[in-house]
Enzyme design. Structure first.
Site, short mmCIF file in Angstrom:
data_model
loop_
_atom_site.label_atom_id
_atom_site.label_comp_id
_atom_site.label_asym_id
_atom_site.label_seq_id
_atom_site.Cartn_x
_atom_site.Cartn_y
_atom_site.Cartn_z
N ARG A 1 -82.98 70.34 97.76
CA ARG A 1 -81.91 70.81 98.65
C ARG A 1 -80.97 71.83 98.00
NH1 ARG A 1 -79.72 66.18 96.49
NH2 ARG A 1 -77.45 66.34 96.34
N HIS A 2 -81.34 72.35 96.84
CA HIS A 2 -80.53 73.40 96.21
C HIS A 2 -81.34 74.67 96.00
CE1 HIS A 2 -78.06 69.88 94.96
NE2 HIS A 2 -77.07 70.74 95.12
N GLU B 1 -75.41 66.49 102.33
CA GLU B 1 -74.18 67.20 102.70
C GLU B 1 -74.52 68.54 103.35
OE1 GLU B 1 -71.30 67.90 99.44
OE2 GLU B 1 -71.04 69.88 100.31
N GLU C 1 -76.64 77.08 89.27
CA GLU C 1 -76.82 75.65 88.99
C GLU C 1 -78.20 75.44 88.36
OE1 GLU C 1 -76.40 74.59 93.05
OE2 GLU C 1 -74.28 74.10 92.89
N ARG D 1 -75.47 80.61 93.10
CA ARG D 1 -75.06 79.47 92.27
C ARG D 1 -76.00 79.35 91.09
NH1 ARG D 1 -71.64 75.64 95.84
NH2 ARG D 1 -70.70 77.29 97.10
N ARG E 1 -79.65 74.45 104.68
CA ARG E 1 -79.58 72.99 104.88
C ARG E 1 -79.50 72.65 106.37
NH1 ARG E 1 -76.01 70.16 100.13
NH2 ARG E 1 -77.07 71.19 98.39
N SER F 1 -68.60 71.56 103.26
CA SER F 1 -67.37 71.12 102.60
C SER F 1 -66.25 72.00 103.11
CB SER F 1 -67.46 71.28 101.08
OG SER F 1 -68.18 70.21 100.53
P1 ATP Z 1 -73.92 69.62 96.67
O1 ATP Z 1 -72.90 68.62 96.22
O2 ATP Z 1 -74.82 69.11 97.74
O3 ATP Z 1 -74.63 70.29 95.54
P2 ATP Z 1 -71.68 71.36 96.83
O4 ATP Z 1 -70.60 70.38 97.19
O5 ATP Z 1 -71.81 71.81 95.45
O6 ATP Z 1 -73.09 70.80 97.36
P3 ATP Z 1 -70.17 73.35 98.22
O7 ATP Z 1 -69.67 74.16 97.09
O8 ATP Z 1 -69.29 72.35 98.83
O9 ATP Z 1 -71.54 72.67 97.75
O10 ATP Z 1 -70.75 74.38 99.30
C1 ATP Z 1 -70.61 74.20 100.71
C2 ATP Z 1 -71.98 74.03 101.36
O11 ATP Z 1 -72.87 75.08 100.99
C3 ATP Z 1 -72.71 72.76 100.95
O12 ATP Z 1 -72.29 71.65 101.72
C4 ATP Z 1 -74.15 73.12 101.22
O13 ATP Z 1 -74.48 72.98 102.59
C5 ATP Z 1 -74.19 74.60 100.87
N1 ATP Z 1 -74.65 74.78 99.48
C6 ATP Z 1 -73.91 74.73 98.37
N2 ATP Z 1 -74.64 74.92 97.27
C7 ATP Z 1 -75.90 75.13 97.70
C8 ATP Z 1 -77.13 75.40 97.04
N3 ATP Z 1 -77.19 75.50 95.72
N4 ATP Z 1 -78.24 75.54 97.79
C9 ATP Z 1 -78.18 75.44 99.14
N5 ATP Z 1 -77.05 75.19 99.83
C10 ATP Z 1 -75.92 75.03 99.12
MG MG Z 2 -69.37 70.28 98.74
#
Ligand code: ATP
Ligand code: MG
Length: 434
Positions: A219-220, A357, A213, A211, A408, A360
């Site tokens: 937590r990311h 979270e 991001e 990602r 996580r 999802s």
């Molecule tokens: P958040 O809103 O907390 O940034 P997200 O909704 O963008 O998460 P999803 O795309 O729904 O993340 O990904 C499913 C799961 O993968 C998340 O619930 C989380 O546990 C994990 N996850 C997603 N992005 C990350 C990240 N950048 N680092 C660590 N874990 C991640």
């Molecule tokens: Mg999500």
């Protein structure tokens, strides 16, 4: 090494060869002790200077901390030694010397900041409590595979180099693939769905997601490990059951099989596996609860995403794992199916730990025409995803699934402050090496 005795297996009277790291030396004059450490524990080596060869004593006592030594000798009972036994050496060999200056103190007497620890993970993982985190992580992944086996799922591995992202957009890392633009995959979403429609029906994957991001939070990560499930003939409620089973299976395995590691982390007293079913809260109820109990700057209205702050208020209020269900369709991805009796309402769900979270998921849109419309509404060109969409013309059953962040999960099971502590070599905005 051939003939090596593990520290933990040394019994009085045995002739042993123990090998490990110099944890500490204590010189009391006529007598000196060397504490040798290996994966199984520590053992005391006793040097009686007047009765032993000078070379032997020097080799054993001059080695700097964290040097690797091999010691051959006899095991004797010694109630004052940490493990009740000690080795009286007949031969000592330095297998690998260590510099006198170490970037990090593995004995833990001097605390190190997280960046220093991450720069020196090898030394960092010589500490009991850090090693324990990764042994527990391995146990959680083992238990996860077992839960999936109980759920009749087949483990798959899907490509991480892809032509198009799952949801397009800004979160992708572009790479050059033989002169063409490609990306690191942000999620196995599309591939696992294709497999749910295959003869495998129920699949899972544990693999990396990437990602791009920009945010830098506790937590990311920019490279994370995703635990993914996808099942044919499943709806969102069965998918939630599977997510709950994986989370509970992780806690139970740690409780059953990691007593030593929990002790090293100081968690043996307080560790608790969640009990009972995780409550399932609708998005609407979640909003009401946040508005009633939180002290947020803005009142939340239908269609708002839940901010970190709102998640925090909810987590405090619920106080255990829970699901948020029935999200507004507009804020869930287009490949998630809406409820048949209400198109404004999605089958998408999140599984939450009180702190954050974890998951999802949702039931997927399996009807070809609706899926194509979804791509278009999202501003994505369905042509680019033809490898995926066309399979929806050849008998794609209703299916549902989810993605769970492995780091996580580890982080919340162990109450770690920072997600970087749950991954050996984290990738974040600043960190690309080691
Ligand atoms: P958040 O809103 O907390 O940034 P997200 O909704 O963008 O998460 P999803 O795309 O729904 O993340 O990904 C499913 C799961 O993968 C998340 O619930 C989380 O546990 C994990 N996850 C997603 N992005 C990350 C990240 N950048 N680092 C660590 N874990 C991640
Ligand atoms: Mg999500």
């Amino acid at each position: 090494m051939q003939g090596r005795t593990y520290t933990a297996d040394a019994e009085p009277g045995d002739e042993v060869t123990v090998a490990g790291w110099v944890h500490e030396t204590r010189d009391l004059g006529g007598i000196a002790f060397l504490i040798l450490r290996d994966a199984t524990g520590r053992i005391q080596v006793k040097f009686e200077k007047d009765e032993m060869d000078d070379d032997l004593v020097e080799t054993g006592l001059d080695a700097h901390r964290e040097s690797v030594l091999s010691v051959t000798g006899e095991v004797a009972e010694e109630p004052r030694a940490p493990t009740g036994v000690e080795v009286v050496p007949a031969a000592v060999e330095v297998l690998a010397p260590a510099d006198p200056e170490l970037p990090l103190d593995p004995s833990g007497k001097v605390d190190a900041e997280l960046p220093t620890r991450l720069d020196n993970r090898t030394l960092d993982l010589r500490k009991e409590e850090v090693k324990a985190v990764f042994e527990i992580r391995a146990e959680i992944l083992r238990a996860t595979r077992e839960t999936f086996r109980d759920l009749d799922c087949t483990e798959i591995n899907t490509p991480k180099i892809v032509a198009t992202g799952t949801e397009g957009g800004t979160e992708l890392f572009p790479i050059t693939y033989f002169g063409r633009e490609a990306f690191m995959n942000q999620s196995p979403q599309l591939f696992k769905q294709l497999m749910a429609g295959s003869g495998l029906e129920r699949v899972f994957e544990i693999g990396p997601i990437f990602r791009a991001e920009e945010h830098n939070t506790p937590r990311h990560l920019n490279e994370a490990t995703s635990i993914d499930f996808e099942g044919a003939f499943c709806d969102h409620t069965e998918a939630m059951d599977a997510a709950e089973a994986v989370a509970k299976g992780a806690y139970e395995a740690v409780e059953e099989n990691c007593a030593e590691q929990l002790e090293a982390l100081g968690l043996d007293e307080e560790f608790e596996a969640p009990e009972g079913e995780f409550p399932r809260l609708s998005y609407e109820d979640a909003l009401d609860r946040v508005n009633a109990e939180g002290d947020l700057d803005a009142h939340l209205v239908w269609g708002d995403d839940l901010s970190t702050e709102a998640e925090h208020v909810l987590g405090q209020s619920v106080g255990e794992h829970y699901f948020i269900t029935d999200w507004p369709s507009e804020i869930k991805p287009f490949y998630i199916k809406d409820h048949d009796d209400d198109e404004e309402l999605s089958t998408g769900f999140d599984m939450m730990h009180p702190r954050m979270e974890l998951v999802s998921g949702g039931q997927r849109e399996h009807r070809h025409d609706r899926l194509i419309a979804g791509f278009e509404q999202q501003g994505l060109d369905p042509e680019e995803f033809e490898y995926y969409t066309k399979m929806f013309k050849y008998g794609m059953p209703p299916h549902a699934g989810w993605g769970m962040g492995a780091e996580r999960l580890v982080m919340t099971v162990l109450g770690l402050e920072n997600i970087r502590e749950a991954v050996l070599f984290p990738r974040d905005r600043q960190r690309l090496s080691p």
